[in-house]
Motif scaffolding. Structure first.
Motif, PDB file in Angstrom:
ATOM      1  N   UNK A 186      93.736  42.082  45.103  1.00  0.00           N
ATOM      2  CA  UNK A 186      94.712  43.164  45.201  1.00  0.00           C
ATOM      3  C   UNK A 186      94.445  44.016  46.435  1.00  0.00           C
ATOM      4  N   UNK A 187      95.490  44.681  46.904  1.00  0.00           N
ATOM      5  CA  UNK A 187      95.391  45.444  48.149  1.00  0.00           C
ATOM      6  C   UNK A 187      94.218  46.424  48.148  1.00  0.00           C
ATOM      7  N   UNK A 188      94.072  47.197  47.066  1.00  0.00           N
ATOM      8  CA  UNK A 188      93.050  48.238  47.080  1.00  0.00           C
ATOM      9  C   UNK A 188      91.660  47.608  47.040  1.00  0.00           C
ATOM     10  N   UNK A 189      91.535  46.409  46.488  1.00  0.00           N
ATOM     11  CA  UNK A 189      90.251  45.723  46.413  1.00  0.00           C
ATOM     12  C   UNK A 189      89.939  45.037  47.746  1.00  0.00           C
ATOM     13  N   UNK A 191      90.517  46.113  50.691  1.00  0.00           N
ATOM     14  CA  UNK A 191      89.912  47.077  51.608  1.00  0.00           C
ATOM     15  C   UNK A 191      88.429  47.258  51.281  1.00  0.00           C
TER      16      UNK A 191
END
Lengths: 327, 343
Positions: A186-189, A191
């Motif tokens: 997922x996007x937040x992971x 990063x």
């Protein structure tokens, strides 16, 4: 003084035979990688981008010795890769992080066993020393030592990718090949993992070959970027140069296809390529990009351009630039 | 669009339960939104946020596994889809509401040629002869930009590339002139150059045929390129809603900001360190008390861990479910906006 590259690929090729002719003779090949030359220096990150099927993963697998090239040579610290007596001694220096954190960890081993496995295989330390090292590694990737007693199923995708990183770090390698390490997250992971990889590099001074189709992630982490198309590198440049001044028409199209994160830029001018990637079993003659190239010329159908320097920091394989170099 | 016009789709208080061996989970927990005619609405969220369950509920798919609360309603042109019998639902599904799935390899039948698969749904819904349906199928393949469509009619899915298969899926979705298409991660499995082609096609369809699209995605770039309005979901709830401009220029919820800031910049210099949202999405069986985001939010206060905020209108125009954003105007709103740091 010119530094010696850590890994040097010299015109490597990987041709997979498909089908067979009369008397089982192999006469038809998929040219997954067709003449790639690339140097990776200590402490730097080289990004490898391209569409699926362009040969970027195959290149990565050849670098760590998971697959043998059918042509060309790979040098590690100046020595030919196949001159190493056992592949095992290479494993200490060349490691890999895989795309899918679900299938790359053995579900029946505890996390501590998974991370210690490279140490066991290379007979490093005693059992208690190894356990200590596992704790250090777990902490290094942002987990805690009590996680060692658990099984992979108890972890989320991002945490599993951290385990994969810990395993790759166990033997303190000099190069890690990261094959799409964030595309399943997922996007937040994503990063979080990109930051972790960068931190580790700053601490340990290792090199990465970072393979991905997500161009933003590659841009964030790489120093230099190679763009591949149908088994060949068509542009190689410093990150800044590649993004500010892309030269090859394919690189331009690739960059302009990435969705812009500002809705006001929606109607900007974009190059939309038509058609799909041609089959690597039957690549077009001449420049392999000419079937989709918006600026293709008549001679592109006949002449296969070479990867030539277009500035101090960049190489491009396109006839548009070959003329300029010749002049 | 005038205010009074009835929305095409209106989801109200959608609340779903899925019983599991470890207890009941609520993948969607009180979600309300509407889609107007000809509008592209993006539903954004990470895995486990409930975006796919919401879309399955609209299509009436997987109905045996999902249970709904009494107050849930999904009104399509005024008709409550949750109250329809399976037979009635079949008339709507694939006809007025169509769906495009993420992986075109698994959603096409591998043993039938694509022309037949498209024609089949036309015959089923429109009561025309198979031969006529096949002609329509050819038109559709041309419309979605498949080269040499006449020859391709008899191709099997494995003979097509990923981008072509997704075009076939879109052609199939268009077969009965639907008014609403639900596109669940339609470009996630595709390369960027092909993604650009497919997004262009979707926008063209919306502009030319006035089809409304519910675009489900986790890719904020895709949202910025295509959507008119954005819904951000987290742990089964909508945490922020607004026009695409508002969401990208002035995100109010800390989660929306975190998402926007964690995308690496494609333009301009790279940051040394990316902004991240700490932690992970909580386990649906152990959701925190109060606001679901409290465990990962750096602005969380005592109130946030006690009471869950509801989605309310903020003076800036967005709808937001966050105590900080709603109460102290200029509270977190005064920090540098995430949008300005990513462009």
């Amino acid at each position: 003084m010119k530094q010696q590259p850590l890994v040097s690929l010299k015109d490597i090729k990987k041709h997979f035979p498909v089908g067979s002719g009369l008397f089982g003779k192999k006469n038809h090949f998929v040219k997954a990688v067709d003449g790639v030359s690339l140097d990776i220096y200590p402490g730097e990150t080289v990004g490898l981008v391209g569409e699926s099927g362009c040969g970027k993963s195959t290149t990565g697998r050849m670098v760590v010795g998971l697959s043998d090239p059918t042509g060309g040579e790979i040098y590690f610290e100046g020595k030919k890769l196949n001159e190493y007596k056992a592949k095992k001694s290479l494993g200490k220096n060349l490691q890999m992080i895989f795309q899918d954190p679900y299938s790359s960890l053995n579900p029946r081993m505890t996390v501590a066993d998974i991370i210690a496995e490279p140490l066991v295989l290379h007979k490093v330390g005693t059992a208690s020393e190894r356990r200590k090292r596992v704790d250090e590694l777990l902490e290094r990737v942002g987990l805690a030592s009590y996680h060692g007693n658990r099984y992979p199923i108890e972890f989320s995708g991002g945490q599993r990718q951290r385990l994969g990183i810990a395993r790759a770090l166990a033997l303190q390698p000099k190069l890690i090949v990261c094959d799409e390490p964030v595309s399943a997250l997922d996007v937040s992971i994503q990063a979080q993992i990109l930051n972790l990889l960068k931190e580790i590099q700053n601490d340990m001074g290792l090199s990465y070959l970072f393979i991905a189709h997500g161009i933003q992630a590659v841009k964030h982490i790489s120093d230099k970027i190679a763009v591949m198309y149908l088994g060949k590198i068509i542009e190689f440049a410093n990150k800044e140069e590649l993004f500010e001044n892309p030269r090859h028409p394919y690189t331009k199209a690739l960059l302009s296809a990435v969705p812009h994160p500002d809705p006001k830029m929606r109607n900007r001018e974009r190059i939309i390529l038509t058609g799909d990637l041609p089959s690597p079993a039957n690549p077009p003659a001449g420049c392999s990009f000419h079937t989709r190239c918006p600026v293709a010329m008549e001679q592109c159908k006949r002449i296969d351009p070479n990867l030539l320097p277009t500035s101090k920091q960049s190489l491009t394989a396109c006839l548009l630039f070959e003329d300029k170099v010749a002049n | 669009m005038s205010e009074k016009e009835e929305p095409l789709l209106e989801v109200k208080d959608l609340e779903t339960f899925i019983p599991t061996s470890k207890g009941e989970i609520k993948p969607v927990n009180g979600v309300s939104f509407s889609i107007n005619k000809g509008e592209i609405v993006a539903l954004v969220g990470e895995s486990g946020s409930g975006k796919s369950v919401s879309s399955l509920s609209i299509m009436g798919l997987n109905a045996s596994a999902i249970q709904y609360s009494k107050d849930s309603s999904i009104a399509f042109k005024g008709k409550d889809l949750l109250k329809l019998k399976e037979k009635e639902m079949r008339k709507i599904r694939g006809n007025e509401v169509a769906m495009i799935f993420q992986d075109p390899m698994f959603s096409l039948n591998p043993v039938h040629p694509i022309g037949r698969q498209i024609a089949e749904s036309i015959v089923l819904h429109k009561k025309v002869k198979y031969k006529e349906a096949l002609v329509t199928a050819l038109d559709l393949l041309n419309k979605v930009g498949i080269p040499d469509a006449k020859r391709r009619l008899n191709d099997y899915p494995h003979q097509l590339s990923g981008g072509m298969r997704q075009r076939v899926m879109i052609a199939m979705a268009l077969a009965c002139d639907p008014q609403l298409i639900i596109a669940d991660e339609p470009t996630t499995a595709l390369d960027v150059t092909i993604q650009a082609q497919i997004l262009n096609l979707l926008r063209k369809l919306q502009q030319e045929s006035g089809i409304a699209i519910l675009l489900i995605t986790h890719d904020l770039g895709v949202v910025a390129e295509t959507a008119d309005r954005v819904l951000v979901m987290y742990c089964g709830k909508i945490v922020e809603e607004g026009t695409v401009e508002d969401i990208f220029e002035n995100p109010l919820h800390p989660y929306t900001r975190g998402l926007l800031a964690s995308v690496p910049a494609l333009y301009g210099p790279s940051k040394e360190k990316l902004d991240t949202i700490p932690g992970v999405v909580p386990n649906p069986l152990e959701l925190p008390k109060g606001c679901n985001f409290v465990t990962r939010c750096s602005y969380a206060t005592e109130k946030c861990s006690q009471n869950a905020p509801t989605l309310l209108e903020h003076p800036a125009g967005n709808m937001v479910a966050c105590w900080n954003a709603l109460e102290e105007e200029g509270g977190i709103g005064h920090y540098e906006t995430a949008a300005s740091s990513i462009t």
